[in-house]
Design an enzyme around this catalytic site. Structure first.
Site, PDB file in Angstrom:
ATOM      1  N   HIS A 305      -3.101  -3.871   2.039  1.00 13.02           N
ATOM      2  CA  HIS A 305      -3.910  -4.847   2.760  1.00 13.02           C
ATOM      3  C   HIS A 305      -4.436  -5.875   1.768  1.00 13.02           C
ATOM      4  O   HIS A 305      -4.206  -5.780   0.568  1.00 13.02           O
ATOM      5  CB  HIS A 305      -5.077  -4.151   3.467  1.00 13.02           C
ATOM      6  CG  HIS A 305      -4.669  -3.306   4.637  1.00 13.02           C
ATOM      7  ND1 HIS A 305      -4.837  -3.710   5.941  1.00 13.02           N
ATOM      8  CD2 HIS A 305      -4.097  -2.086   4.702  1.00 13.02           C
ATOM      9  CE1 HIS A 305      -4.387  -2.786   6.758  1.00 13.02           C
ATOM     10  NE2 HIS A 305      -3.926  -1.773   6.029  1.00 13.02           N
ATOM     11  N   GLU A 364      -6.465  -2.724  -1.201  1.00 10.39           N
ATOM     12  CA  GLU A 364      -6.851  -4.098  -0.861  1.00 10.39           C
ATOM     13  C   GLU A 364      -6.447  -5.024  -2.009  1.00 10.39           C
ATOM     14  O   GLU A 364      -7.120  -5.104  -3.035  1.00 10.39           O
ATOM     15  CB  GLU A 364      -8.353  -4.171  -0.592  1.00 10.39           C
ATOM     16  CG  GLU A 364      -8.823  -3.307   0.573  1.00 10.39           C
ATOM     17  CD  GLU A 364      -8.478  -3.902   1.935  1.00 10.39           C
ATOM     18  OE1 GLU A 364      -7.981  -5.047   1.985  1.00 10.39           O
ATOM     19  OE2 GLU A 364      -8.728  -3.222   2.951  1.00 10.39           O
TER      20      GLU A 364
END
Length: 393
Positions: A305, A364
Protein backbone atom coordinates in the site's frame (compact mmCIF):
# COMPACT_ATOMS: atom_id res chain seq x y z
CA UNK A 1 13.19 -18.45 -27.84
CA UNK A 2 12.33 -21.73 -29.52
CA UNK A 3 14.75 -24.34 -30.80
CA UNK A 4 14.14 -27.71 -32.44
CA UNK A 5 15.62 -30.91 -31.04
CA UNK A 6 18.26 -32.73 -33.09
CA UNK A 7 19.21 -36.37 -32.72
CA UNK A 8 21.32 -36.72 -29.59
CA UNK A 9 20.36 -33.37 -28.04
CA UNK A 10 19.54 -33.13 -24.33
CA UNK A 11 18.23 -30.34 -22.15
CA UNK A 12 21.52 -30.54 -20.25
CA UNK A 13 23.35 -29.78 -23.50
CA UNK A 14 21.12 -26.75 -24.07
CA UNK A 15 21.82 -25.63 -20.50
CA UNK A 16 25.55 -25.70 -21.21
CA UNK A 17 25.20 -24.05 -24.64
CA UNK A 18 23.14 -21.12 -23.40
CA UNK A 19 24.46 -20.85 -19.82
CA UNK A 20 20.94 -21.22 -18.43
CA UNK A 21 20.28 -23.31 -15.29
CA UNK A 22 18.85 -26.67 -16.27
CA UNK A 23 15.90 -26.34 -13.87
CA UNK A 24 14.74 -23.19 -15.69
CA UNK A 25 14.77 -24.98 -19.05
CA UNK A 26 12.87 -27.92 -17.58
CA UNK A 27 10.32 -25.59 -15.99
CA UNK A 28 9.96 -23.67 -19.26
CA UNK A 29 8.85 -26.89 -20.96
CA UNK A 30 6.34 -28.53 -18.62
CA UNK A 31 4.88 -30.76 -21.33
CA UNK A 32 8.21 -32.30 -22.30
CA UNK A 33 9.77 -35.38 -20.74
CA UNK A 34 13.31 -34.08 -20.11
CA UNK A 35 14.72 -37.58 -20.32
CA UNK A 36 13.15 -38.48 -23.68
CA UNK A 37 13.44 -35.75 -26.30
CA UNK A 38 11.94 -36.33 -29.72
CA UNK A 39 13.71 -35.31 -32.93
CA UNK A 40 12.13 -32.06 -34.19
CA UNK A 41 10.41 -31.34 -30.88
CA UNK A 42 10.09 -27.63 -29.96
CA UNK A 43 11.94 -26.55 -26.81
CA UNK A 44 11.70 -23.13 -25.18
CA UNK A 45 14.98 -21.54 -24.06
CA UNK A 46 14.27 -18.87 -21.41
CA UNK A 47 16.10 -15.55 -21.22
CA UNK A 48 16.65 -15.20 -24.98
CA UNK A 49 15.00 -13.54 -27.94
CA UNK A 50 16.12 -13.98 -31.52
CA UNK A 51 17.17 -11.65 -34.31
CA UNK A 52 17.09 -12.12 -38.05
CA UNK A 53 20.54 -11.45 -39.51
CA UNK A 54 21.42 -10.95 -43.17
CA UNK A 55 24.77 -12.45 -44.20
CA UNK A 56 27.31 -9.88 -45.40
CA UNK A 57 30.49 -10.16 -47.44
CA UNK A 58 33.22 -11.78 -45.33
CA UNK A 59 30.90 -13.34 -42.76
CA UNK A 60 31.63 -16.87 -41.58
CA UNK A 61 29.79 -18.95 -39.04
CA UNK A 62 32.88 -18.82 -36.82
CA UNK A 63 33.12 -15.01 -36.99
CA UNK A 64 29.42 -14.62 -36.19
CA UNK A 65 29.73 -16.94 -33.18
CA UNK A 66 32.82 -15.11 -31.94
CA UNK A 67 31.16 -11.69 -32.41
CA UNK A 68 28.28 -12.71 -30.13
CA UNK A 69 30.41 -14.76 -27.76
CA UNK A 70 28.51 -17.92 -28.69
CA UNK A 71 29.36 -21.56 -29.10
CA UNK A 72 29.19 -22.42 -32.82
CA UNK A 73 26.72 -25.18 -32.00
CA UNK A 74 24.22 -22.54 -30.86
CA UNK A 75 24.13 -21.16 -34.43
CA UNK A 76 23.93 -24.63 -35.91
CA UNK A 77 21.04 -25.47 -33.58
CA UNK A 78 19.08 -22.38 -34.59
CA UNK A 79 19.86 -22.80 -38.28
CA UNK A 80 19.66 -26.52 -38.95
CA UNK A 81 19.22 -26.13 -42.71
CA UNK A 82 22.34 -23.98 -42.92
CA UNK A 83 25.50 -25.19 -44.64
CA UNK A 84 28.11 -23.44 -42.48
CA UNK A 85 30.80 -23.68 -45.15
CA UNK A 86 28.65 -22.09 -47.86
CA UNK A 87 27.17 -18.90 -46.49
CA UNK A 88 25.71 -16.66 -49.17
CA UNK A 89 25.55 -12.87 -49.08
CA UNK A 90 21.93 -11.82 -48.49
CA UNK A 91 21.04 -15.09 -46.80
CA UNK A 92 18.97 -14.72 -43.60
CA UNK A 93 19.83 -16.64 -40.47
CA UNK A 94 18.58 -16.71 -36.87
CA UNK A 95 20.80 -15.30 -34.15
CA UNK A 96 20.04 -15.57 -30.42
CA UNK A 97 20.08 -12.47 -28.23
CA UNK A 98 20.46 -12.85 -24.47
CA UNK A 99 18.14 -10.52 -22.55
CA UNK A 100 20.22 -8.51 -20.08
CA UNK A 101 18.08 -5.43 -19.46
CA UNK A 102 14.74 -4.74 -17.77
CA UNK A 103 11.60 -4.84 -19.88
CA UNK A 104 9.27 -3.16 -17.38
CA UNK A 105 9.24 0.63 -17.29
CA UNK A 106 7.38 1.47 -14.11
CA UNK A 107 8.10 5.18 -14.09
CA UNK A 108 4.88 6.14 -15.89
CA UNK A 109 1.13 6.14 -15.38
CA UNK A 110 0.62 2.40 -15.11
CA UNK A 111 -2.83 1.03 -15.86
CA UNK A 112 -4.17 -2.49 -16.37
CA UNK A 113 -3.26 -2.59 -20.06
CA UNK A 114 0.37 -1.60 -19.42
CA UNK A 115 0.63 -4.32 -16.80
CA UNK A 116 -0.89 -6.90 -19.14
CA UNK A 117 1.46 -5.92 -21.97
CA UNK A 118 4.46 -6.28 -19.66
CA UNK A 119 3.22 -9.63 -18.37
CA UNK A 120 2.77 -10.85 -21.96
CA UNK A 121 6.35 -9.84 -22.82
CA UNK A 122 7.84 -11.34 -19.66
CA UNK A 123 5.91 -14.55 -20.22
CA UNK A 124 7.29 -14.93 -23.74
CA UNK A 125 10.90 -14.39 -22.63
CA UNK A 126 10.68 -16.33 -19.36
CA UNK A 127 8.27 -19.24 -19.95
CA UNK A 128 9.10 -20.78 -16.56
CA UNK A 129 7.06 -17.89 -15.13
CA UNK A 130 3.49 -19.11 -14.76
CA UNK A 131 0.53 -16.75 -15.15
CA UNK A 132 -3.03 -17.54 -14.17
CA UNK A 133 -6.10 -15.77 -12.83
CA UNK A 134 -7.43 -15.77 -9.28
CA UNK A 135 -10.72 -14.22 -10.39
CA UNK A 136 -12.33 -11.29 -12.17
CA UNK A 137 -13.07 -7.69 -11.25
CA UNK A 138 -16.52 -6.09 -11.35
CA UNK A 139 -15.85 -5.07 -14.97
CA UNK A 140 -14.58 -8.59 -15.77
CA UNK A 141 -10.89 -7.74 -15.86
CA UNK A 142 -8.71 -10.69 -14.82
CA UNK A 143 -6.91 -10.58 -11.50
CA UNK A 144 -3.63 -12.06 -12.65
CA UNK A 145 -1.39 -14.11 -10.43
CA UNK A 146 2.21 -14.75 -11.43
CA UNK A 147 4.19 -17.67 -10.02
CA UNK A 148 7.98 -17.90 -9.97
CA UNK A 149 9.66 -20.71 -8.09
CA UNK A 150 9.99 -24.45 -7.63
CA UNK A 151 9.02 -24.96 -4.00
CA UNK A 152 5.75 -25.90 -2.30
CA UNK A 153 6.56 -23.12 0.20
CA UNK A 154 4.47 -20.22 -1.13
CA UNK A 155 4.73 -16.48 -0.46
CA UNK A 156 2.11 -14.05 -1.77
CA UNK A 157 2.84 -10.40 -2.56
CA UNK A 158 -0.05 -8.28 -3.80
CA UNK A 159 -0.44 -4.68 -4.94
CA UNK A 160 -3.09 -2.08 -5.79
CA UNK A 161 -5.86 -3.08 -3.41
CA UNK A 162 -6.48 0.67 -3.39
CA UNK A 163 -6.90 2.42 -6.74
CA UNK A 164 -4.99 5.61 -5.94
CA UNK A 165 -2.08 3.52 -4.64
CA UNK A 166 -1.41 2.15 -8.13
CA UNK A 167 2.33 2.93 -7.91
CA UNK A 168 2.59 -0.31 -5.91
CA UNK A 169 1.86 -2.27 -9.11
CA UNK A 170 4.87 -1.11 -11.18
CA UNK A 171 7.05 -1.45 -8.07
CA UNK A 172 6.07 -5.13 -7.84
CA UNK A 173 6.30 -5.60 -11.62
CA UNK A 174 9.85 -4.23 -11.69
CA UNK A 175 10.81 -6.65 -8.94
CA UNK A 176 9.40 -9.57 -10.95
CA UNK A 177 11.43 -8.42 -13.94
CA UNK A 178 14.61 -8.02 -11.90
CA UNK A 179 14.15 -11.47 -10.36
CA UNK A 180 13.59 -13.14 -13.75
CA UNK A 181 16.61 -11.35 -15.20
CA UNK A 182 18.80 -12.48 -12.31
CA UNK A 183 17.67 -16.09 -12.72
CA UNK A 184 18.52 -16.41 -16.42
CA UNK A 185 21.81 -14.54 -16.05
CA UNK A 186 22.83 -16.50 -12.93
CA UNK A 187 23.10 -13.38 -10.81
CA UNK A 188 22.32 -12.51 -7.24
CA UNK A 189 19.35 -10.33 -6.34
CA UNK A 190 19.94 -8.00 -3.42
CA UNK A 191 23.00 -10.07 -2.54
CA UNK A 192 21.14 -13.40 -2.55
CA UNK A 193 21.47 -16.13 -5.17
CA UNK A 194 18.38 -15.85 -7.35
CA UNK A 195 18.48 -19.57 -8.16
CA UNK A 196 18.68 -20.52 -4.47
CA UNK A 197 15.62 -18.35 -3.83
CA UNK A 198 13.81 -19.96 -6.77
CA UNK A 199 14.38 -23.42 -5.31
CA UNK A 200 13.49 -22.37 -1.75
CA UNK A 201 10.16 -20.57 -2.28
CA UNK A 202 7.43 -20.04 -4.82
CA UNK A 203 6.54 -16.39 -5.23
CA UNK A 204 2.90 -15.73 -6.06
CA UNK A 205 2.47 -12.11 -7.13
CA UNK A 206 -0.94 -10.54 -7.68
CA UNK A 207 0.17 -7.19 -9.06
CA UNK A 208 -3.23 -5.49 -9.49
CA UNK A 209 -6.05 -6.50 -7.15
CA UNK A 210 -8.24 -3.55 -8.19
CA UNK A 211 -7.85 -3.10 -11.98
CA UNK A 212 -11.14 -1.23 -12.45
CA UNK A 213 -10.23 1.27 -9.77
CA UNK A 214 -6.70 1.75 -11.06
CA UNK A 215 -7.99 2.41 -14.58
CA UNK A 216 -10.46 4.92 -13.14
CA UNK A 217 -7.72 6.86 -11.35
CA UNK A 218 -5.23 6.70 -14.22
CA UNK A 219 -7.56 7.05 -17.23
CA UNK A 220 -10.83 8.48 -15.91
CA UNK A 221 -14.29 6.87 -15.85
CA UNK A 222 -15.22 4.34 -18.53
CA UNK A 223 -17.86 5.24 -21.09
CA UNK A 224 -21.35 4.50 -19.89
CA UNK A 225 -20.52 4.92 -16.19
CA UNK A 226 -19.44 8.57 -16.08
CA UNK A 227 -22.57 10.02 -14.42
CA UNK A 228 -22.82 7.12 -11.95
CA UNK A 229 -19.19 7.48 -10.87
CA UNK A 230 -19.32 11.26 -10.57
CA UNK A 231 -22.30 10.82 -8.26
CA UNK A 232 -20.40 8.25 -6.15
CA UNK A 233 -17.47 10.69 -6.12
CA UNK A 234 -19.60 13.36 -4.40
CA UNK A 235 -20.10 15.25 -7.65
CA UNK A 236 -16.40 15.62 -8.43
CA UNK A 237 -14.83 14.80 -11.79
CA UNK A 238 -11.42 14.46 -10.11
CA UNK A 239 -10.87 10.75 -9.41
CA UNK A 240 -7.23 11.02 -8.30
CA UNK A 241 -8.18 10.32 -4.68
CA UNK A 242 -10.39 7.31 -5.42
CA UNK A 243 -9.42 4.25 -3.33
CA UNK A 244 -12.38 1.93 -3.84
CA UNK A 245 -13.33 -0.54 -6.53
CA UNK A 246 -15.62 0.58 -9.36
CA UNK A 247 -18.71 0.04 -7.16
CA UNK A 248 -17.42 2.31 -4.43
CA UNK A 249 -16.39 -0.43 -1.98
CA UNK A 250 -13.04 -0.24 -0.18
CA UNK A 251 -11.52 -3.64 -0.93
CA UNK A 252 -9.19 -3.58 2.05
CA UNK A 253 -12.07 -3.18 4.51
CA UNK A 254 -13.98 -6.18 3.18
CA UNK A 255 -12.55 -9.12 5.10
CA UNK A 256 -14.20 -10.90 8.05
CA UNK A 257 -11.74 -9.72 10.71
CA UNK A 258 -13.70 -7.32 12.95
CA UNK A 259 -15.58 -6.18 9.84
CA UNK A 260 -18.60 -5.30 12.00
CA UNK A 261 -16.50 -2.81 13.95
CA UNK A 262 -15.38 -1.06 10.76
CA UNK A 263 -18.96 -1.06 9.46
CA UNK A 264 -20.11 0.99 12.46
CA UNK A 265 -17.51 3.73 12.15
CA UNK A 266 -16.99 3.97 8.39
CA UNK A 267 -19.20 5.44 5.62
CA UNK A 268 -22.58 3.76 5.29
CA UNK A 269 -22.85 3.94 1.50
CA UNK A 270 -20.60 3.48 -1.53
CA UNK A 271 -18.14 6.22 -2.33
CA UNK A 272 -14.53 6.94 -3.26
CA UNK A 273 -13.04 5.53 -0.03
CA UNK A 274 -13.54 3.64 3.22
CA UNK A 275 -16.99 2.09 2.62
CA UNK A 276 -16.60 -1.54 3.81
CA UNK A 277 -19.58 -2.86 1.84
CA UNK A 278 -22.91 -4.15 3.08
CA UNK A 279 -21.36 -7.46 4.09
CA UNK A 280 -17.88 -9.03 4.12
CA UNK A 281 -16.50 -10.40 0.85
CA UNK A 282 -19.34 -8.89 -1.17
CA UNK A 283 -17.04 -7.89 -4.03
CA UNK A 284 -15.66 -10.28 -6.65
CA UNK A 285 -12.13 -8.99 -6.05
CA UNK A 286 -12.14 -9.69 -2.30
CA UNK A 287 -13.87 -13.05 -2.73
CA UNK A 288 -11.16 -14.05 -5.21
CA UNK A 289 -8.37 -12.96 -2.85
CA UNK A 290 -9.88 -14.90 0.05
CA UNK A 291 -10.41 -18.01 -2.07
CA UNK A 292 -6.82 -18.05 -3.36
CA UNK A 293 -5.40 -17.71 0.15
CA UNK A 294 -7.51 -20.64 1.34
CA UNK A 295 -6.55 -22.73 -1.68
CA UNK A 296 -2.81 -22.03 -1.70
CA UNK A 297 -2.06 -22.04 2.05
CA UNK A 298 0.64 -19.36 1.85
CA UNK A 299 3.47 -19.31 4.36
CA UNK A 300 3.68 -15.51 4.29
CA UNK A 301 1.72 -12.64 2.81
CA UNK A 302 2.73 -9.07 1.94
CA UNK A 303 0.15 -6.45 0.93
CA UNK A 304 1.65 -3.34 -0.69
CA UNK A 305 0.00 0.00 0.00
CA UNK A 306 0.99 3.67 0.19
CA UNK A 307 1.98 5.73 2.12
CA UNK A 308 3.85 6.22 5.41
CA UNK A 309 7.09 4.20 5.26
CA UNK A 310 5.62 1.80 7.81
CA UNK A 311 5.26 -1.97 8.18
CA UNK A 312 2.19 -3.25 10.03
CA UNK A 313 2.71 -6.79 11.22
CA UNK A 314 0.32 -7.63 14.08
CA UNK A 315 -3.35 -8.36 14.51
CA UNK A 316 -5.09 -8.91 17.86
CA UNK A 317 -2.13 -10.87 19.22
CA UNK A 318 -2.77 -13.69 16.75
CA UNK A 319 0.44 -13.27 14.78
CA UNK A 320 3.16 -15.93 15.31
CA UNK A 321 6.53 -15.06 16.89
CA UNK A 322 8.17 -15.25 13.45
CA UNK A 323 6.26 -12.11 12.43
CA UNK A 324 8.24 -9.86 14.75
CA UNK A 325 11.55 -11.27 13.50
CA UNK A 326 10.56 -10.68 9.90
CA UNK A 327 9.16 -7.21 10.62
CA UNK A 328 12.41 -6.16 12.26
CA UNK A 329 14.38 -7.53 9.32
CA UNK A 330 12.12 -5.69 6.87
CA UNK A 331 12.58 -2.48 8.85
CA UNK A 332 16.35 -2.88 8.90
CA UNK A 333 16.46 -3.50 5.15
CA UNK A 334 14.14 -0.66 4.17
CA UNK A 335 14.52 2.01 6.82
CA UNK A 336 10.76 1.81 7.37
CA UNK A 337 9.21 1.67 10.84
CA UNK A 338 7.79 -1.65 12.06
CA UNK A 339 4.47 -1.18 13.89
CA UNK A 340 2.70 -4.07 15.58
CA UNK A 341 -0.83 -2.73 15.96
CA UNK A 342 -2.77 0.00 14.20
CA UNK A 343 -6.36 1.18 14.61
CA UNK A 344 -7.64 -0.48 11.46
CA UNK A 345 -9.49 -3.73 10.87
CA UNK A 346 -11.03 -5.92 8.17
CA UNK A 347 -7.92 -5.75 5.98
CA UNK A 348 -6.50 -8.63 3.96
CA UNK A 349 -3.45 -9.10 6.19
CA UNK A 350 -5.69 -8.89 9.30
CA UNK A 351 -7.86 -11.72 8.03
CA UNK A 352 -4.83 -13.73 6.90
CA UNK A 353 -3.23 -13.54 10.35
CA UNK A 354 -6.55 -14.29 12.06
CA UNK A 355 -7.47 -17.31 9.96
CA UNK A 356 -4.06 -18.84 9.25
CA UNK A 357 -1.90 -17.68 12.21
CA UNK A 358 0.95 -17.01 9.80
CA UNK A 359 3.03 -13.88 9.14
CA UNK A 360 1.11 -11.19 7.27
CA UNK A 361 2.24 -7.64 6.57
CA UNK A 362 0.82 -4.41 5.23
CA UNK A 363 3.71 -2.36 3.86
CA UNK A 364 3.03 1.36 3.36
CA UNK A 365 5.40 2.45 0.59
CA UNK A 366 6.73 5.98 0.27
CA UNK A 367 5.70 9.17 2.00
CA UNK A 368 3.35 11.99 1.06
CA UNK A 369 -0.16 12.32 -0.34
CA UNK A 370 -1.81 9.61 -2.43
CA UNK A 371 -1.44 9.07 -5.28
CA UNK A 372 2.29 9.39 -4.71
CA UNK A 373 4.18 11.10 -7.54
CA UNK A 374 6.00 8.80 -9.92
CA UNK A 375 9.17 10.74 -9.12
CA UNK A 376 9.32 8.67 -5.90
CA UNK A 377 9.55 5.43 -7.85
CA UNK A 378 13.30 4.86 -7.70
CA UNK A 379 13.53 5.78 -4.01
CA UNK A 380 10.64 3.48 -3.09
CA UNK A 381 12.04 0.60 -5.12
CA UNK A 382 15.48 0.97 -3.57
CA UNK A 383 13.98 0.87 -0.08
CA UNK A 384 11.54 -2.03 -0.45
CA UNK A 385 12.83 -4.46 -3.07
CA UNK A 386 15.09 -6.06 -0.49
CA UNK A 387 12.02 -6.78 1.64
CA UNK A 388 10.63 -8.95 -1.15
CA UNK A 389 13.81 -11.02 -1.30
CA UNK A 390 13.85 -11.43 2.49
CA UNK A 391 10.22 -12.58 2.42
CA UNK A 392 11.22 -15.43 0.09
CA UNK A 393 14.08 -16.63 2.30
Amino acid sequence: MEVRVRTGDTLWHYSQLFFIPLVLIIDSNPNINPNVLQNGQAVQIPGFTEDSYVIRQGDTIWKLAQRRNLNIDVLLLLNQDLNPSKLQVGQKIRLPSRVTKLIVNGKQAYDFQKMKTDLDTLGSIYPFMRRGEVGKSVLNQPLYNVEIGKSSRKVQINASFHANEWITTPILMQFLNEYLLALTNERTIKGVSALTTYLRSKLTAIPMVNPDGVNLVVNGPPAGRIDELIKLNKGSEDFSGWKANIRGVDLNKQFPANWEFEKERKPKEPGPRDFPGYKPLSEPETKAMADIAIKENYERLLALHTQGKEIYWGYEGLEPPESEVLANDFASISGYKAIRYVDSYAGYKDWFIQDFRKPGFTIELGLGHNPLPITQFDEIYTHVSGIFVRALM
